[in-house]
Design a protein around this motif. Structure first.
Motif, mmCIF file in Angstrom:
data_model
loop_
_atom_site.group_PDB
_atom_site.id
_atom_site.type_symbol
_atom_site.label_atom_id
_atom_site.label_comp_id
_atom_site.label_asym_id
_atom_site.label_seq_id
_atom_site.Cartn_x
_atom_site.Cartn_y
_atom_site.Cartn_z
ATOM 1 N N ASP A 1 -2.948 5.303 -1.647
ATOM 2 C CA ASP A 1 -4.038 4.427 -1.201
ATOM 3 C C ASP A 1 -4.640 4.930 0.103
ATOM 4 O O ASP A 1 -5.864 4.916 0.295
ATOM 5 C CB ASP A 1 -3.523 2.991 -1.011
ATOM 6 N N SER B 1 -8.455 6.224 0.713
ATOM 7 C CA SER B 1 -9.302 5.605 1.725
ATOM 8 C C SER B 1 -9.823 6.623 2.731
ATOM 9 O O SER B 1 -10.984 6.548 3.163
ATOM 10 C CB SER B 1 -8.510 4.510 2.454
ATOM 11 N N PRO C 1 0.828 -1.209 0.000
ATOM 12 C CA PRO C 1 0.000 0.000 0.000
ATOM 13 C C PRO C 1 0.867 1.266 0.000
ATOM 14 O O PRO C 1 1.961 1.288 0.571
ATOM 15 C CB PRO C 1 -0.806 -0.112 1.299
#
Length: 342
Positions: free
Chosen positions: A16, A20, A12
């Motif tokens: 990312d 999120s 990740p």
């Protein structure tokens, strides 16, 4: 069945995490870099941290250093790597640094005994701060022009330009030694002093002289020697060869000097502690390797390193460093005994 391994899932990224949490990558960098206060709300910061945890994201510290201009590296300046005390200081500093994602680079004095020289010409661009012990004044002058925060260990409280300071209660340690010997009936003292001109050794001399100045009949003779067993032996032998009553106690600035003093006493056909008591300072491994074992002052070296690194982290975070001197403790062993009768 194929034995080929499946490719590992992609690691990740901050992108990312940003997706999120519903924020920008810049916000992720601020939050995970600890620089968000005053720029990002508590709620948003919490959301970013939660997203990072759920994704298993770990920031790339090397890349972060290049972007933000900090290296998470501290320089520890010590007089000598061969001295056990400073090795333990490093151990303490490195332990705290590792807990906070920092590294510690060591810079010892080139000659291995005296104050360290200026290390900053090539290193200043890759450092976040400096922790220094017994540093030469010219090196301090060079540092003050760099803007690097400086934490001093075991140094003169009167020096300016220091972000924080970690001191041991050296004076109390020497007062404990002197009181111990006075209680044993000693009145003729030799101070085997370090020839290294630093604040910490000056404090020992002042404390010893200050106590004895108030004791009727007490005498004090001072002789200096480099921090070397051979040099200490020669210096102590020269004092013991002088005419007149010999000392009943030799108070040494360091365990290494004390080992030399013990050798000198034996070479004069005398015994430690029956004829002359000897004390050290530091409580190095050497203190229990000699026979008889040394009465000495235990210095919490690892705690010095830990508090030094903790102080630097506080300064970098804009917080006040912990104050107060670290206590030291007299350890009574076989090298001291009641003074021999005249």
């Amino acid at each position: 069945m194929s034995s080929a391994r499946r490719p590992a899932p992609p690691r990740p990224t901050s992108r990312d995490v940003a997706r999120s949490a519903g924020v920008s990558q810049a916000t992720v960098s601020l939050v995970l870099g600890g620089k968000w206060r005053g720029r990002v709300s508590e709620t948003t910061a919490g959301r970013v941290r939660e997203s990072a945890r759920e994704l298993g994201y770990r920031p790339n510290l090397a890349a972060r250093s290049l972007r933000l201009g900090d290296t998470r590296t501290a320089l520890l300046v010590v007089p000598a790597l061969t001295n056990e005390f400073f090795a333990r200081v490093y151990t303490g500093a490195a332990a705290v640094a590792a807990e906070h994602g920092f590294g510690v680079v060591l810079y010892p004095s080139p000659d291995g005994t005296g104050p360290a020289r200026d290390p900053f010409a090539s290193a200043r661009a890759s450092l976040d701060g400096v922790i220094a012990s017994s540093m030469a004044s010219d090196a301090l002058g060079a540092l003050r022009g760099t803007g690097l925060p400086l934490v001093m260990l075991d140094s003169d409280p009167g020096d300016t330009g220091v972000a924080a300071r970690v001191n041991l209660d050296i004076a109390d340690g020497m007062r404990q030694v002197t009181g111990h010997l006075l209680d044993l009936g000693h009145r003729r003292f030799v101070h085997l002093a370090s020839a290294v001109d630093t604040w910490t050794f000056a404090v020992r001399a002042l404390a010893l002289g200050g106590v004895l100045a108030g004791v009727p009949g007490a005498t004090l003779r001072t002789v200096a020697a480099p921090l070397d067993v051979r040099a200490a032996t020669a210096a102590a032998e020269a004092v013991l060869a002088e005419p007149g009553p010999p000392p009943t106690a030799i108070v040494c600035d360091d365990d290494i000097l004390a080992a030399g003093a013990c050798k000198a006493v034996r070479r004069r056909g005398l015994r430690v502690p029956d004829d002359i008591s000897v004390t050290g300072f530091d409580d190095l491994a050497l203190a229990t390797a000699v026979e008889p074992e040394l009465t000495t002052v235990r210095l919490p070296a690892e705690q010095v390193g830990r508090r030094g690194m903790t102080a630097l982290l506080a300064v970098l975070d804009g917080r006040p460093a912990e104050g107060g001197d670290l206590p030291v403790r007299l350890v009574s062993r076989g090298s001291t005994a009641p003074a021999a009768r005249p």
